[in-house]
Design a protein around this motif. Structure first.
Motif, PDB file in Angstrom:
ATOM      1  N   SER A  60      -4.415  -1.313  -0.427  1.00 23.21           N
ATOM      2  CA  SER A  60      -3.487  -2.364  -0.005  1.00 23.21           C
ATOM      3  C   SER A  60      -2.687  -2.825  -1.214  1.00 23.21           C
ATOM      4  O   SER A  60      -3.112  -2.685  -2.346  1.00 23.21           O
ATOM      5  N   GLY A  61      -1.538  -3.369  -0.930  1.00 26.50           N
ATOM      6  CA  GLY A  61      -0.704  -3.858  -2.002  1.00 26.50           C
ATOM      7  C   GLY A  61       0.130  -2.765  -2.645  1.00 26.50           C
ATOM      8  O   GLY A  61       0.017  -1.589  -2.315  1.00 26.50           O
ATOM      9  N   TYR A  62       0.967  -3.186  -3.548  1.00 27.11           N
ATOM     10  CA  TYR A  62       1.880  -2.291  -4.231  1.00 27.11           C
ATOM     11  C   TYR A  62       1.334  -1.934  -5.607  1.00 27.11           C
ATOM     12  O   TYR A  62       0.651  -2.732  -6.226  1.00 27.11           O
ATOM     13  N   LEU A  63       1.656  -0.735  -6.056  1.00 28.01           N
ATOM     14  CA  LEU A  63       1.338  -0.305  -7.411  1.00 28.01           C
ATOM     15  C   LEU A  63       2.645  -0.077  -8.151  1.00 28.01           C
ATOM     16  O   LEU A  63       3.582   0.493  -7.598  1.00 28.01           O
ATOM     17  N   SER A  64       2.682  -0.484  -9.399  1.00 24.85           N
ATOM     18  CA  SER A  64       3.888  -0.236 -10.191  1.00 24.85           C
ATOM     19  C   SER A  64       3.930   1.222 -10.629  1.00 24.85           C
ATOM     20  O   SER A  64       2.892   1.884 -10.755  1.00 24.85           O
ATOM     21  N   GLY A 115       6.435  -2.999  -6.342  1.00 27.13           N
ATOM     22  CA  GLY A 115       6.045  -1.669  -6.776  1.00 27.13           C
ATOM     23  C   GLY A 115       6.227  -0.682  -5.644  1.00 27.13           C
ATOM     24  O   GLY A 115       7.197  -0.772  -4.881  1.00 27.13           O
ATOM     25  N   PHE A 116       5.269   0.206  -5.493  1.00 30.89           N
ATOM     26  CA  PHE A 116       5.349   1.265  -4.492  1.00 30.89           C
ATOM     27  C   PHE A 116       4.077   1.281  -3.659  1.00 30.89           C
ATOM     28  O   PHE A 116       3.002   0.936  -4.144  1.00 30.89           O
ATOM     29  N   MET A 117       4.219   1.680  -2.405  1.00 32.98           N
ATOM     30  CA  MET A 117       3.066   1.889  -1.542  1.00 32.98           C
ATOM     31  C   MET A 117       3.391   2.989  -0.546  1.00 32.98           C
ATOM     32  O   MET A 117       4.557   3.347  -0.350  1.00 32.98           O
ATOM     33  N   LEU A 118       2.355   3.539   0.059  1.00 35.38           N
ATOM     34  CA  LEU A 118       2.565   4.580   1.067  1.00 35.38           C
ATOM     35  C   LEU A 118       3.291   3.989   2.266  1.00 35.38           C
ATOM     36  O   LEU A 118       2.975   2.893   2.712  1.00 35.38           O
ATOM     37  N   ALA A 119       4.251   4.732   2.784  1.00 32.57           N
ATOM     38  CA  ALA A 119       4.982   4.310   3.985  1.00 32.57           C
ATOM     39  C   ALA A 119       4.360   4.927   5.229  1.00 32.57           C
ATOM     40  O   ALA A 119       4.719   4.569   6.344  1.00 32.57           O
ATOM     41  N   LYS A 120       3.440   5.856   5.032  1.00 30.08           N
ATOM     42  CA  LYS A 120       2.725   6.524   6.128  1.00 30.08           C
ATOM     43  C   LYS A 120       1.240   6.476   5.822  1.00 30.08           C
ATOM     44  O   LYS A 120       0.841   6.338   4.669  1.00 30.08           O
ATOM     45  N   ALA A 121       0.442   6.667   6.839  1.00 33.32           N
ATOM     46  CA  ALA A 121      -0.998   6.789   6.635  1.00 33.32           C
ATOM     47  C   ALA A 121      -1.274   8.056   5.826  1.00 33.32           C
ATOM     48  O   ALA A 121      -0.586   9.061   6.004  1.00 33.32           O
ATOM     49  N   PRO A 122      -2.273   8.031   4.939  1.00 33.33           N
ATOM     50  CA  PRO A 122      -2.574   9.211   4.113  1.00 33.33           C
ATOM     51  C   PRO A 122      -2.808  10.481   4.939  1.00 33.33           C
ATOM     52  O   PRO A 122      -2.447  11.575   4.487  1.00 33.33           O
ATOM     53  N   ASP A 123      -3.379  10.357   6.131  1.00 31.81           N
ATOM     54  CA  ASP A 123      -3.626  11.549   6.956  1.00 31.81           C
ATOM     55  C   ASP A 123      -2.355  12.089   7.620  1.00 31.81           C
ATOM     56  O   ASP A 123      -2.394  13.143   8.246  1.00 31.81           O
ATOM     57  N   LYS A 133       9.168  -2.193  -3.286  1.00 30.89           N
ATOM     58  CA  LYS A 133       9.507  -3.615  -3.232  1.00 30.89           C
ATOM     59  C   LYS A 133       9.784  -4.047  -4.664  1.00 30.89           C
ATOM     60  O   LYS A 133       9.002  -3.759  -5.575  1.00 30.89           O
ATOM     61  N   GLU A 134      10.892  -4.736  -4.854  1.00 33.76           N
ATOM     62  CA  GLU A 134      11.246  -5.199  -6.193  1.00 33.76           C
ATOM     63  C   GLU A 134      10.639  -6.560  -6.462  1.00 33.76           C
ATOM     64  O   GLU A 134      10.245  -7.269  -5.551  1.00 33.76           O
ATOM     65  N   GLY A 135      10.576  -6.902  -7.743  1.00 32.89           N
ATOM     66  CA  GLY A 135      10.138  -8.234  -8.139  1.00 32.89           C
ATOM     67  C   GLY A 135       8.657  -8.322  -8.427  1.00 32.89           C
ATOM     68  O   GLY A 135       7.922  -7.329  -8.386  1.00 32.89           O
ATOM     69  N   ALA A 136       8.234  -9.572  -8.699  1.00 32.56           N
ATOM     70  CA  ALA A 136       6.824  -9.824  -8.996  1.00 32.56           C
ATOM     71  C   ALA A 136       5.965  -9.412  -7.805  1.00 32.56           C
ATOM     72  O   ALA A 136       6.280  -9.714  -6.661  1.00 32.56           O
ATOM     73  N   GLY A 137       4.903  -8.709  -8.083  1.00 30.96           N
ATOM     74  CA  GLY A 137       4.026  -8.232  -7.014  1.00 30.96           C
ATOM     75  C   GLY A 137       4.578  -7.023  -6.290  1.00 30.96           C
ATOM     76  O   GLY A 137       4.005  -6.565  -5.313  1.00 30.96           O
TER      77      GLY A 137
END
Length: 175
Positions: A23-27, A64-72, A58-62
């Protein structure tokens, strides 16, 4: 023969980091350090994956990047096609122009058949499957069930120390 280019390998490794984040974004900086991928190179790959709907940002504090689809739902075949084009076992001239030997080429149909088999196999490998394989390898390693060399990735297996999830592939060539 080139199976995976550096672009595809790095993209898979970045997606493994994002998938492991849950969960959440990673830089990009965190992914770059975790996976030992050059930062600017990674940024280009992430932009391409955003363009193909695999990653969101997502830009700004907090941010970064995250998956837009489920890993499977993210298949290795899809990544290969994005970063390398279709799977090709041979660079026969019949792909670029009509080969003079096309009608008599006994190997052409076999090459096409092999490429279809390889595509199907890569289609069965998802980021979710790789994450589960990585978790299983880390669990076995933590319990001393696999040799240290395998845990370190020296045999082409996944490597990880519980904190740093890193995917090592074999046969990677320069892009």
């Amino acid at each position: 023969m080139k199976v995976l280019t550096k672009n595809t390998d790095y993209a898979i490794r970045a997606l493994l980091s994002l998938g492991a984040a849950k969960s959440g974004y990673l830089s990009a900086r965190v992914i770059s350090l975790e996976q030992e991928i050059p930062y600017q190179f990674l940024r280009r790959l992430l932009q391409e994956m955003i363009r193909h709907g695999l990653v969101s940002s997502k830009e700004g504090a907090g941010g970064g990047f995250m998956l837009a689809k489920a890993p499977d739902e993210i298949r290795v075949r899809e990544l290969i096609e994005i970063f390398q084009g279709r799977v090709q076992v041979s660079e026969c001239m019949f792909r670029k122009q009509i080969c003079a030997n096309r009608a008599r080429c006994v190997l052409r149909h076999e090459i096409l058949r092999i490429e279809q088999v390889v595509e199907r196999e890569f289609d069965n490998i998802t980021i979710g499957k790789l994450l589960r394989d990585l978790e299983a390898a880390n669990t076995r390693s933590a319990h001393g069930c696999i040799p240290a060399a395998a845990a370190a990735g020296e045999d082409g297996a996944f490597a990880g120390n519980g904190k740093n999830m890193k995917h090592e592939t074999t046969g990677v060539t320069e892009a």
